[in-house]
Design a protein around this motif. Structure first.
Motif, PDB file in Angstrom:
ATOM      1  N   TRP A   3       0.835  -1.208   0.000  1.00 10.02           N
ATOM      2  CA  TRP A   3       0.000   0.000   0.000  1.00 10.02           C
ATOM      3  C   TRP A   3       0.858   1.241   0.000  1.00 10.02           C
ATOM      4  N   ASP A 203      20.978   3.072  24.519  1.00  4.37           N
ATOM      5  CA  ASP A 203      20.820   2.037  25.550  1.00  4.37           C
ATOM      6  C   ASP A 203      20.934   0.622  24.978  1.00  4.37           C
ATOM      7  N   TYR A 204      20.406   0.402  23.767  1.00  3.46           N
ATOM      8  CA  TYR A 204      20.398  -0.982  23.269  1.00  3.46           C
ATOM      9  C   TYR A 204      21.798  -1.472  22.908  1.00  3.46           C
ATOM     10  N   ARG A 206      24.332  -0.732  24.848  1.00  2.00           N
ATOM     11  CA  ARG A 206      24.761  -1.164  26.179  1.00  2.00           C
ATOM     12  C   ARG A 206      24.172  -2.543  26.496  1.00  2.00           C
ATOM     13  N   THR A 207      22.905  -2.748  26.116  1.00  3.90           N
ATOM     14  CA  THR A 207      22.279  -4.061  26.319  1.00  3.90           C
ATOM     15  C   THR A 207      23.070  -5.144  25.599  1.00  3.90           C
ATOM     16  N   VAL A 217      30.817  -7.324  16.362  1.00  4.36           N
ATOM     17  CA  VAL A 217      29.426  -7.686  16.044  1.00  4.36           C
ATOM     18  C   VAL A 217      28.481  -6.550  16.438  1.00  4.36           C
ATOM     19  N   LYS A 221      26.201  -5.520  13.532  1.00  2.00           N
ATOM     20  CA  LYS A 221      24.845  -6.038  13.646  1.00  2.00           C
ATOM     21  C   LYS A 221      23.918  -5.042  14.333  1.00  2.00           C
ATOM     22  N   HIS A 222      24.391  -4.437  15.400  1.00  5.84           N
ATOM     23  CA  HIS A 222      23.475  -3.605  16.188  1.00  5.84           C
ATOM     24  C   HIS A 222      23.532  -2.127  15.827  1.00  5.84           C
ATOM     25  N   ARG A 225      22.993  -0.864  11.255  1.00  7.56           N
ATOM     26  CA  ARG A 225      21.674  -0.817  10.637  1.00  7.56           C
ATOM     27  C   ARG A 225      20.882   0.392  11.113  1.00  7.56           C
ATOM     28  N   ASN A 226      21.010   0.694  12.380  1.00  2.44           N
ATOM     29  CA  ASN A 226      20.307   1.862  12.896  1.00  2.44           C
ATOM     30  C   ASN A 226      20.961   3.153  12.430  1.00  2.44           C
ATOM     31  N   ARG A 297      11.998   3.121   4.216  1.00  2.00           N
ATOM     32  CA  ARG A 297      10.892   2.467   4.875  1.00  2.00           C
ATOM     33  C   ARG A 297      11.245   1.032   5.268  1.00  2.00           C
ATOM     34  N   LYS A 301      11.099   0.244   9.920  1.00  2.00           N
ATOM     35  CA  LYS A 301       9.681  -0.116   9.906  1.00  2.00           C
ATOM     36  C   LYS A 301       8.871   0.683  10.895  1.00  2.00           C
ATOM     37  N   ARG A 302       9.542   1.292  11.861  1.00  2.00           N
ATOM     38  CA  ARG A 302       8.788   2.014  12.881  1.00  2.00           C
ATOM     39  C   ARG A 302       7.998   3.181  12.317  1.00  2.00           C
ATOM     40  N   GLU A 304       5.990   3.182  10.064  1.00  2.00           N
ATOM     41  CA  GLU A 304       4.617   2.753   9.810  1.00  2.00           C
ATOM     42  C   GLU A 304       3.685   3.129  10.948  1.00  2.00           C
ATOM     43  N   ASN A 306       4.002   5.591  13.238  1.00  4.63           N
ATOM     44  CA  ASN A 306       3.803   7.001  13.556  1.00  4.63           C
ATOM     45  C   ASN A 306       3.123   7.743  12.420  1.00  4.63           C
TER      46      ASN A 306
END
Lengths: 306, 332, 333
Positions: A3, A203-204, A206-207, A217, A221-222, A225-226, A297, A301-302, A304, A306
């Motif tokens: 869509w 924070d993620y 740190r997680t 990694v 990996k973390h 992408r962001n 997009r 995906k977030r 979508e 908001n």
């Protein structure tokens, strides 16, 4: 997602209509009577008048625009004033060359830029980081015509590694693509670096460390992408700037691409070719923007929600 | 404590609704809205503190914003001084804002970092024209004194203050225009316990001194119990229970209120609370459950609860409960 | 307590060096954690409680942070001196951690199942498929309905309470011996907080790990902890069993903290307040750090820093009032 693509496609329709209007109006504003130009020097008033009639220049503007669009839809962009060849045909032989150049440049922009950005971000404020960022700053500042000539002088004239000019083999692509992509790579490098540094503080990350994930990694990996989400937008914008840059680079390296075609046409006052060239370049830009939006997009995906 | 019933009504909220449109995701999707506040009514009497409690998304902050018209409410009436605030012109509304002030959770975000405290206060006074120019200096000193800050603070910038001090500045700014009603939206939530106690004491003292009315919005029930005269509990945009403080804390009647109260960890290891543990999460306010909105998580829900929205029942003088079984629960 | 000690922190010091100078965020703290026990660390913002928890796993951002001294003994090994590669094997495996903000503590672009499976694959000899299956099991264990479906979702599709359950599932996926929970319920609503605290208690009973719970909420402490360390300005000022702490708080700060809480079951006209502010971390007084706000402070307090001493109640307290010196001083005055 489907869509979204449909919706986004539908949004491009008014943009394209807008582009045709702008291109059409600009051509109207160009000083000089196309009929006079077409008839050539020394033509009689009658010849010019007849040409005007034939070209429909007596018609009101909106009728002319309508004709222009309906011709476009039939793939008719008129004929070159210089050699009477159909404009579309001319564009079709030139466009792939320019696209090839643009795509290779973009690849250089992405690969080189991101790599440099990541290297810088891993050890911020280190010597390596400083060196990379200074080089990037130079990359943004150097004018491409000078940079292109320098590359040509060093690698072609002196070292004989790459051909000087033309567009025959893959080897021909390297220097022009690098010239064109370097500025973008520098911008992407700086963008990737600051985006990575921002993400690494989240924070993620740190997680992930608390889970015992290896630093390497964590980066690939973390964080990456962001971090790439804002970079994609920049790359998309760069591609637009790139299309403009092809004009210069094609001239320096004597490549028969779309940019050079437009420049030559302007010099010769070959209006139908200019019109067609600008229109196609604009359409390419619209399509690239569409692709960037869809990619953005996919990565994020977030949006979508908001 | 004042006898609330004898005071005159200062503000009356009638059938207030605040819906926010949801952006359509799919092309043919029907138009949806978040029913953040869905048909609530209550009154606020002069000099009292009415608290609104509930969990995130229950509509407590939205209610405060709607009363001040920081968002334009969808429907309902907010009557203040005989006038419906929701129908006032922009100009009248501006005048009225002098009477109704708000203190937010993070005062720092609402204080211009480039202005000194003096500039911040004088700006507030000049917008409302509440104090004559010549008198403003004196008034500012008086305000500093009122909120327990030294006069030298006037020439300093917001970032030079700690969290608790900033909240005092936020309070001073609200008081600068001589308001009648102050809406405290999570005003002490971000503060450490020891600082929170200071601010709560300050608010109570100011209320006595200046005869202020508070609408106190908070998720912290211990704080609410300390500061309120009456308490209103909200769940998913609805008022489920409203009662004088002691009635609410001693005889919580709505199952949600009971669960909420029993969930608070008590700082006394010897107290063993009989905890009513709710299952699951709060449903979406876009598509709230039918009937009683709490029925999906209510341990006592019956078929009636899922089909019919409960009426509000007065179980005792001033103690209202929106539950089909309010009277059973009250005596139980 | 006769139970086995699993973690021992000795004179831990964590410093942050910035342009303004060095702040001793954690300045020499000691505690022990036994198997199956819950230790609460409480204090107000900036007291060093979170830095303590991050220091144990060596997750302090460095620079500017640095563990400047002390020992963290876990099963006979000093974690402060362990090589980074050994430390990584420990993190998320033998010692794991959950954080305050479930909203931001999960990677927004990875499915939650994948994020749990990552920890499992790192520390256990399971292949991708087995790890994914174990991740779903963990989600079921923490009470997430239809875990197969949820495992494939990304964090934004989950509520705050569910995200914190995911964090717990991740932290417990390798059966840690120590779980460090840094304000695990602070960002949650009370009814959800009650669910999460109950869940943590159940899992602790089932899995037998020791828990360090960092919180500012004395209610949470009273309900979940066996013993408590109260921190103020980088020091532990009081260390006691939960019951003793709430019944006979010794340190004036602890007493003030408890007195300034609004009570849910009692009317108070005025709340007790601790006047003043915490001293700046860059400019700590040489004497007792609480002296400037303490109603009992004397010159002794302002000049000399008290040690953590044992009180007859069994609690430890860092206050001159409970020392012999206090009496002598009274005599002099």
């Amino acid at each position: 997602m489907i869509w979204f693509i449909i919706k986004r496609l539908m949004q491009t329709v008014p943009v394209i209509i807008g582009v045709t209007i702008v291109v059409f109006v600009i051509m109207q504003l160009v000083p000089g009577d196309p009929a006079v130009l077409l008839a050539g020097e020394g033509a009689t008033k009658e010849t010019i008048e007849a040409l005007r009639e034939q070209l429909g220049l007596h018609q009101p503007l909106y009728v002319q625009y309508f004709d222009y669009v309906s011709n476009l839809l039939r793939g008719d962009m008129g004929f070159s004033l210089k050699n009477n060849q159909p404009v579309l045909q001319e564009i079709m032989t030139r466009l792939p060359i320019t696209l090839e150049l643009a795509i290779f440049s973009t690849l250089i922009t992405i690969v080189l830029g991101m790599l440099a950005g990541i290297i810088s971000a891993i050890r911020p404020y280190s010597i390596l980081d400083t060196v990379v960022m200074v080089v990037a700053l130079l990359g943004i500042s150097l004018p491409s015509f000078w940079f292109g000539l320098m590359l040509m002088y060093s690698f072609s004239v002196k070292l004989h590694i790459f051909p000087v000019a033309g567009w025959d083999s893959m080897l021909h692509v390297v220097l022009p693509a690098f010239t064109l992509g370097a500025g973008g790579a520098a911008i992407v490098a700086r963008m990737t670096r600051s985006s990575m540094l921002e993400v690494i503080r989240q924070d993620y990350i740190r997680t992930a460390r608390a889970k015992g994930v290896k630093e390497r990694v964590i980066i690939y990996k973390h964080a990456l992408r962001n971090a790439l989400i804002p970079v994609i937008t920049v790359v998309g914008l760069q591609f637009g700037a790139l299309l403009g840059g092809t004009v210069l680079v094609e001239s320096i390296f004597a490549i028969n691409g779309l940019g050079r075609m437009i420049v030559d046409a302007i010099r010769m006052r070959d209006l139908p070719v200019v019109q067609g060239g600008v229109l196609v370049a604009s359409l390419v830009f619209v399509v690239v923007n569409l692709i960037v939006d869809i990619l953005y997009r996919l990565f994020n995906k977030r949006i979508e929600l908001n | 404590m004042i006898n609330v019933q004898e005071q005159k009504v200062l503000l009356e909220v009638q059938n207030l609704k605040q819906y926010f449109p949801v952006k359509r995701e799919k092309l043919l999707q029907p138009k949806l809205s978040v029913k953040a506040v869905d048909d609530i009514s209550f009154t606020l009497r002069e000099g009292e503190t009415l608290s609104i409690v509930g969990e995130s998304g229950c509509g407590k902050s939205t209610t405060g914003r709607a009363i001040l018209r920081l968002d334009e409410p969808t429907a309902g009436k907010v009557v203040y001084n005989g006038k419906n605030i929701l129908e006032l012109s922009k100009k009248d509304l501006r005048t009225l804002r002098g009477d109704l002030q708000v203190i937010f959770q993070d005062p720092f975000a609402s204080l211009n970092p480039r202005q000194t405290i003096q500039q911040i206060l004088s700006e507030a006074m000049s917008i409302q024209n509440s104090v004559q120019k010549e008198l403003r200096k004196d008034r500012m000193r008086e305000l500093m004194h009122l909120v327990g800050l030294p006069e030298e603070a006037l020439s300093r910038h917001p970032h030079e203050f700690s969290g608790g001090q900033r909240q005092r500045i936020g309070i001073a700014r609200a008081l600068a225009v001589n308001p009648k009603l102050i809406i405290c939206d999570e005003a002490v939530s971000a503060l450490d316990v020891s600082i929170q106690a200071q601010i709560l004491n300050l608010l109570k003292r100011l209320q006595r001194q200046l005869n202020l009315t508070f609408l106190f919005i908070s998720h912290d029930l211990s704080v609410v119990r300390h500061i309120s005269d009456r308490v209103m509990v909200m769940y998913l945009g609805k008022v489920v229970e409203i009662a004088p403080k002691h009635a609410l804390f001693d005889q919580p009647t709505h199952p949600y209120t009971r669960a909420l109260l029993s969930s608070i960890p008590v700082p006394n290891p010897k107290v063993q609370t009989e905890r009513i543990l709710l299952s699951g999460d709060v449903p979406s306010p876009i598509n709230p459950p039918s009937g009683c909105r709490f029925h999906t998580r209510c341990p006592f829900a019956t078929e009636l609860c899922s089909s019919k929205e409960p009426e509000t029942v007065e179980v005792q003088n001033g103690h209202y409960v929106a539950c089909h079984y309010a009277n059973d629960f009250f005596s139980a | 307590m006769s139970k086995e000690v699993i973690l021992e922190v000795k004179n831990l010091q964590t410093h942050f060096t910035t342009k303004r100078g060095t702040s001793k965020a954690v300045d020499g703290i000691d505690f022990t954690l036994h198997k199956g026990e819950t230790l609460g660390i409480v204090g107000e913002s900036g007291c060093g409680k979170s830095i303590t928890s991050l220091s144990i796993l060596r997750l302090i951002p460095s620079p500017p942070g640095k563990i400047a001294g002390g020992e963290v003994l876990f099963k006979g090994r000093n974690l402060v001196e362990l090589p980074e590669s050994e430390m990584r094997k420990l993190r998320g495996n033998e010692i794991s951690m959950i954080f305050q903000e479930p909203m931001t503590s999960l990677n927004p672009v990875l499915p939650v199942g994948e994020q749990i499976a990552e920890a499992i694959r790192l520390h256990q000899k399971l292949n991708k498929k087995e790890a994914a299956k174990k991740a779903v099991e963990m989600l079921r264990l923490v009470g997430i309905p239809s875990p197969e479906k949820r495992a494939k979702q990304e964090p934004f599709q989950l509520s705050g309470g569910m995200r914190q359950r995911v964090m717990i599932a991740m932290a417990l996926s390798c059966n840690p011996e120590v779980l460090i929970a840094d304000e695990p319920t602070t960002a949650l609503d009370v009814t959800i907080q009650a669910q999460i605290l109950r869940l943590m208690k159940e899992l602790q009973e089932r899995l037998g790990m020791g828990v360090i719970l960092i919180t500012h909420d004395l209610g949470v402490v009273a309900e979940t902890c066996d013993k408590v360390a109260v921190m103020y300005a980088g020091n532990i000022v009081e260390h006691a069993t939960t019951e003793t702490l709430f019944e006979t708080p010794l340190h004036p700060y602890t007493q003030g903290l408890l007195a300034s809480l609004p009570k849910i079951d009692e009317d108070q006209e005025e709340l007790y307040t601790i006047e003043g502010n915490v001293p700046s971390a860059f400019n700590m007084p040489s004497g007792c750090r609480f002296a400037s706000r303490c109603p009992l402070a004397t010159n002794l307090c302002r000049e000399y820093k008290p040690e953590l001493i044992e009180h007859e109640s069994g609690s430890k307290v860092r206050c001159w009032v409970y020392s012999n010196k206090w009496q002598e001083q009274e005599v002099v005055v």
